[in-house]
Design a protein around this motif. Structure first.
Motif, short mmCIF file in Angstrom:
data_model
loop_
_atom_site.label_atom_id
_atom_site.label_comp_id
_atom_site.label_asym_id
_atom_site.label_seq_id
_atom_site.Cartn_x
_atom_site.Cartn_y
_atom_site.Cartn_z
N HIS A 143 -1.92 -6.71 -1.33
CA HIS A 143 -2.37 -6.82 -2.87
C HIS A 143 -1.63 -5.34 -3.57
N LEU A 144 -0.97 -4.56 -2.75
CA LEU A 144 -0.44 -3.30 -3.09
C LEU A 144 1.07 -3.47 -3.90
N MET A 145 1.33 -3.13 -5.24
CA MET A 145 2.71 -3.28 -5.67
C MET A 145 3.47 -2.43 -5.20
N ALA A 146 3.17 -1.13 -4.70
CA ALA A 146 4.08 -0.09 -4.41
C ALA A 146 4.61 -0.47 -3.08
N LEU A 147 3.85 -1.43 -2.10
CA LEU A 147 4.44 -1.88 -0.91
C LEU A 147 5.44 -2.96 -1.21
N ARG A 148 5.32 -3.69 -2.21
CA ARG A 148 6.36 -4.60 -2.37
C ARG A 148 7.62 -4.20 -2.99
N VAL A 149 7.49 -3.17 -3.93
CA VAL A 149 8.46 -2.61 -4.52
C VAL A 149 9.44 -1.67 -3.33
N ALA A 150 8.66 -1.00 -2.79
CA ALA A 150 9.13 -0.31 -1.50
C ALA A 150 10.18 -0.96 -0.47
N LEU A 151 9.57 -2.24 -0.35
CA LEU A 151 10.35 -3.22 0.70
C LEU A 151 11.73 -3.42 -0.27
N ALA A 152 11.55 -4.22 -1.62
CA ALA A 152 12.62 -4.45 -2.29
C ALA A 152 13.75 -3.40 -2.49
N GLU A 153 13.21 -2.07 -2.40
CA GLU A 153 14.02 -0.96 -2.64
C GLU A 153 14.71 -0.50 -1.27
N ASP A 154 14.34 -1.01 -0.18
CA ASP A 154 14.60 -0.68 1.28
C ASP A 154 14.02 0.87 1.22
N ARG A 155 13.15 1.38 0.88
CA ARG A 155 12.43 2.78 1.20
C ARG A 155 11.49 2.61 2.52
N ILE A 156 11.34 1.60 2.79
CA ILE A 156 10.43 1.35 4.25
C ILE A 156 10.89 -0.20 4.96
N THR A 157 10.91 -0.02 6.06
CA THR A 157 11.30 -1.17 6.85
C THR A 157 10.15 -2.16 6.80
N VAL A 158 10.57 -3.25 7.18
CA VAL A 158 9.27 -4.29 7.33
C VAL A 158 8.27 -3.90 8.42
N GLU A 159 8.76 -3.41 9.52
CA GLU A 159 7.54 -2.81 10.50
C GLU A 159 6.89 -1.92 9.81
N THR A 160 7.26 -0.86 8.74
CA THR A 160 6.27 0.04 8.25
C THR A 160 5.65 -0.71 7.39
N ALA A 161 5.82 -1.71 6.54
CA ALA A 161 4.84 -2.27 5.68
C ALA A 161 3.85 -3.03 6.60
N GLU A 162 4.14 -3.56 7.56
CA GLU A 162 3.35 -4.11 8.50
C GLU A 162 1.98 -3.09 9.14
N ALA A 163 2.50 -1.95 9.31
CA ALA A 163 1.79 -0.96 9.97
C ALA A 163 0.73 -0.66 8.90
N ILE A 164 1.24 -0.42 7.59
CA ILE A 164 0.44 -0.04 6.24
C ILE A 164 -0.65 -1.20 6.42
N ARG A 165 -0.24 -2.54 6.19
CA ARG A 165 -1.35 -3.56 6.10
C ARG A 165 -2.20 -3.56 7.33
N ASP A 166 -1.76 -3.08 8.25
CA ASP A 166 -2.93 -3.50 9.38
C ASP A 166 -3.52 -2.02 9.93
N TYR A 167 -3.15 -0.96 9.03
CA TYR A 167 -3.90 0.13 9.43
C TYR A 167 -5.48 0.42 9.14
N THR A 168 -5.94 1.10 10.17
CA THR A 168 -7.38 1.35 10.23
C THR A 168 -7.66 2.77 10.52
N SER A 169 -8.48 3.30 9.69
CA SER A 169 -8.57 4.78 9.92
C SER A 169 -9.75 5.05 11.05
N PRO A 170 -9.47 6.07 11.86
CA PRO A 170 -10.64 6.54 12.73
C PRO A 170 -11.69 7.14 12.18
N VAL A 171 -11.49 7.42 10.62
CA VAL A 171 -12.49 8.54 10.25
C VAL A 171 -12.97 7.72 9.04
#
Length: 228
Positions: A143-171
């Motif tokens: 639900h992050l708008m920034a993630l959708r815009v970054a993908l549309a503007e090619d600022r991040i790759t699809v793989e980076t977007a998936e890493a952000i969605r699946d991210y789990t902090s160890p702390v």
């Protein structure tokens, strides 16, 4: 079968008109199979996915052309030691402007900032810049708008977007940007010793960064605490 009396006139029949003349049919030219195979295949009008009038959720993401580079990398495996989203980072490390950014990503997608939250260790134009791990772990990437815009503007790759969605902090992280901001703002006017040590480390890495405002100098005329 009826028999006419002798001398009776024969019955008259309506005249049959001759069929109307029709133009001769044109003979179809003979086309060989070789000629059919050599003809170009027609291209549909909507081959380009970028020009289709389709919903953005069904449109495939654009891939970067060969040799193109993306400046924003996926988050680090562990949020940095000064991340404002971490529950163990002292209060008052960052400026009020920095803390004000955190709750904006808590709202509905349409009301959120369209920019990624970059880790404070590097500036946005640094080729080592990466997405903040605390930001990725705290907020719902779907639900992050920034993630959708970054993908549309090619600022991040699809793989980076998936890493952000699946991210789990160890702390441990705060449950929302609002909680993280409230904690950070609590001691912003008078950061404690632990916060000042974190601030000193930040300045050594990024001298251009000014964390929270420094404490005002002590007044030599003011009475000492505890009497005397």
């Amino acid at each position: 079968m009826s028999v006419l009396p002798e001398g009776a006139p024969a019955p008259s029949h309506p005249a049959v008109e001759p069929p109307a003349s029709q133009p001769p049919r044109r003979a179809r030219p003979h086309v060989s199979r070789a000629e059919v195979r050599s003809r170009p295949t027609p291209v549909p009008a909507h081959t380009d996915t970028e020009s289709r009038d389709t919903d953005d959720h069904t449109r495939p993401h654009r891939r970067l052309p060969p040799g193109a580079s993306v400046t924003t990398s996926p988050p680090a495996p562990r949020p940095c030691a000064s991340c404002p989203y971490r529950t163990d980072v002292p209060s008052g490390v960052w400026s009020e402007e920095d803390y004000d950014k955190l709750p904006r990503y808590d709202g509905p997608t349409w009301s959120q900032p369209p920019t990624l939250f970059i880790c404070h260790q590097h500036s946005d134009d640094d080729d080592r810049a990466r997405v903040c791990g605390g930001w990725a772990g705290c907020h719902d990437g779907d639900h992050l708008m920034a993630l959708r815009v970054a993908l549309a503007e090619d600022r991040i790759t699809v793989e980076t977007a998936e890493a952000i969605r699946d991210y789990t902090s160890p702390v441990p992280l705060f449950a929302s940007g609002a909680e993280a901001a409230a904690h950070g703002m609590r001691d912003i006017l008078n950061p404690g010793p632990d916060a000042r040590r974190v601030m000193d480390k930040i300045v050594r890495v990024r001298p251009e960064v000014t964390p929270s405002p420094p404490a005002p100098p002590a007044d030599p005329q003011a009475p000492l605490r505890g009497g005397a």
